[in-house]
Enzyme design. Structure first.
Site, PDB file in Angstrom:
ATOM      1  N   GLY A  14       0.819  -1.208   0.000  1.00 11.52           N
ATOM      2  CA  GLY A  14       0.000   0.000   0.000  1.00 11.52           C
ATOM      3  C   GLY A  14       0.853   1.258   0.000  1.00 11.52           C
ATOM      4  O   GLY A  14       2.078   1.212   0.186  1.00 11.52           O
ATOM      5  N   PHE A  15       0.207   2.365  -0.182  1.00 13.84           N
ATOM      6  CA  PHE A  15       0.872   3.661  -0.320  1.00 13.84           C
ATOM      7  C   PHE A  15       1.762   3.982   0.877  1.00 13.84           C
ATOM      8  O   PHE A  15       2.978   4.203   0.751  1.00 13.84           O
ATOM      9  CB  PHE A  15      -0.218   4.717  -0.521  1.00 13.84           C
ATOM     10  CG  PHE A  15       0.221   6.145  -0.489  1.00 13.84           C
ATOM     11  CD1 PHE A  15       1.407   6.550  -1.066  1.00 13.84           C
ATOM     12  CD2 PHE A  15      -0.597   7.107   0.101  1.00 13.84           C
ATOM     13  CE1 PHE A  15       1.798   7.880  -1.046  1.00 13.84           C
ATOM     14  CE2 PHE A  15      -0.221   8.440   0.113  1.00 13.84           C
ATOM     15  CZ  PHE A  15       0.979   8.821  -0.448  1.00 13.84           C
ATOM     16  N   ILE A  16       1.192   3.982   2.071  1.00 13.91           N
ATOM     17  CA  ILE A  16       1.943   4.383   3.264  1.00 13.91           C
ATOM     18  C   ILE A  16       2.894   3.277   3.709  1.00 13.91           C
ATOM     19  O   ILE A  16       4.054   3.532   4.065  1.00 13.91           O
ATOM     20  CB  ILE A  16       0.979   4.787   4.396  1.00 13.91           C
ATOM     21  CG1 ILE A  16       0.197   6.050   3.977  1.00 13.91           C
ATOM     22  CG2 ILE A  16       1.726   5.030   5.701  1.00 13.91           C
ATOM     23  CD1 ILE A  16      -0.983   6.364   4.865  1.00 13.91           C
ATOM     24  N   TYR A 156     -16.463   3.369   7.597  1.00 13.91           N
ATOM     25  CA  TYR A 156     -15.001   3.355   7.604  1.00 13.91           C
ATOM     26  C   TYR A 156     -14.480   3.988   8.887  1.00 13.91           C
ATOM     27  O   TYR A 156     -13.654   3.394   9.606  1.00 13.91           O
ATOM     28  CB  TYR A 156     -14.470   4.121   6.385  1.00 13.91           C
ATOM     29  CG  TYR A 156     -13.005   4.485   6.488  1.00 13.91           C
ATOM     30  CD1 TYR A 156     -12.022   3.500   6.481  1.00 13.91           C
ATOM     31  CD2 TYR A 156     -12.601   5.816   6.593  1.00 13.91           C
ATOM     32  CE1 TYR A 156     -10.674   3.832   6.585  1.00 13.91           C
ATOM     33  CE2 TYR A 156     -11.259   6.150   6.685  1.00 13.91           C
ATOM     34  CZ  TYR A 156     -10.304   5.161   6.689  1.00 13.91           C
ATOM     35  OH  TYR A 156      -8.975   5.489   6.793  1.00 13.91           O
TER      36      TYR A 156
END
Length: 340
Positions: A14-16, A156
């Site tokens: 993932g991005f982070i 979420y």
């Protein structure tokens, strides 16, 4: 902490997670990544991130879902991490309106499996990602970690608040040092295609309209990804300790009076108007956006803004990349990656 330590990161494709793994590898840590490689967005982007990490001999990875407790337990037992950083989640505010069950499965059941492994292995520190979305309908800004957060506006955000509560209970029951960090609108190179910066760059470069919600009267605390992962890296060393009494807790510290548990904002501490953010994209790309002004989306909030004083107090660090500099770096990556 010695940089020879072993850190298990969930969500490294993932991005982070990718950026955090890169940073830790440059400091000599052993890192094992665990990622489900779901198709919520283009899996090729995730595969490229993992391929880059695999070039470092101190990185290894497992492809698997967090809901698969047997697999996660086996991997954790084999790697024997000193620290677990749990970043994997079903992300996206808007997708939670379409597929709420994915959030229960990944964010609550998956997080429970991570906490169980951390408890069993008695890791030195469990760090888990939350979100600024837990502040929900709160209006007092900047948001501080000690304020009450009971008004989440999406499933979420509700699942993320649930994981904060679960983390506190495990910290209390098992004396498991736990830090939750709340992210504020993270952006930068290798960002997610469902996020606004990616959509802005793609639309402006493609001469397509940019959807601008609430007619642009939105404010966000945009945090550059390098600043964010630097904050996480420093928090790894800021291990919370259960206080002997409430009197030991300094004003403004979110440390629990009954557990080695703390919540920390990681944000730029700057409330940026969405229209100014889009201006920065226009300047970096050298082209005006076709602006499509729209109403506010269901579940969205008009503003987020972090108080990052606690992060500074704990680590000596505060994110400081200005949004115009950050946007320029993101656009440069986007154009290079997509050849635009």
């Amino acid at each position: 902490m010695s940089n020879q330590q072993r850190i298990l990161i969930t969500g490294t494709a993932g991005f982070i997670g990718f950026h955090l793994a890169q940073l830790l590898l440059t400091e000599g840590f052993r890192v094992h990544g665990y990622d489900g490689m779901t198709d919520y967005y283009d899996v090729r982007l995730k595969q490229r991130r993992h391929a880059m990490l695999m070039q470092d001999g101190n990185f290894s990875m497992t492809e698997g879902m967090l809901e698969d407790a047997a697999l996660f337990d086996r991997i954790a037992d084999e790697f024997r991490p000193d620290v677990i950083v749990h970043l994997a989640a079903q992300a996206g505010v808007r997708y939670s309106l379409e597929n709420p069950r994915a959030y229960i499965d990944a964010n609550i059941v998956g997080t429970f499996n991570v906490m169980e492994a951390a408890r069993r292995l008695e890791v030195k520190h469990l760090l888990m990602a939350s979100t600024s979305s837990v502040y929900g309908a709160n209006e007092d800004m900047p948001f501080t970690e000690t304020e009450k957060v009971d008004t989440q506006l999406t499933i979420y955000a509700a699942t993320k608040k649930a994981t904060e509560n679960m983390g506190h209970s495990y910290a209390h029951l098992w004396n498991l040092p736990t830090t939750m960090f709340r992210f504020f609108t993270v952006y930068g190179p290798w960002g997610r295609p469902d996020m606004a910066p990616y959509k802005f760059a793609d639309a402006i470069l493609g001469d397509r309209p940019v959807d601008i919600y609430n007619h642009g009267e939105m404010y966000r605390d945009f945090t550059y990804v390098d600043d964010l992962v630097r904050g996480i890296r420093l928090l790894i060393d800021a291990v919370p300790v259960r206080p002997a009494s409430k009197d030991e807790i300094e004003e403004g510290d979110s440390l629990s009076p009954v557990a080695p548990y703390r919540v920390v904002n990681i944000g730029n501490s700057e409330k940026v108007r969405l229209l100014d953010f889009i201006d920065a994209f226009e300047q970096s790309i050298g082209r005006l956006a076709i602006r499509n002004y729209m109403e506010m989306q269901k579940g969205d909030v008009p503003a987020t803004w972090a108080d990052a004083d606690l992060l500074k107090r704990l680590t000596g660090y505060r994110p400081e990349t200005g949004f115009r500099d950050g946007v320029a770096q993101f656009v440069a990556w986007f154009r290079d990656y997509y050849g635009k």
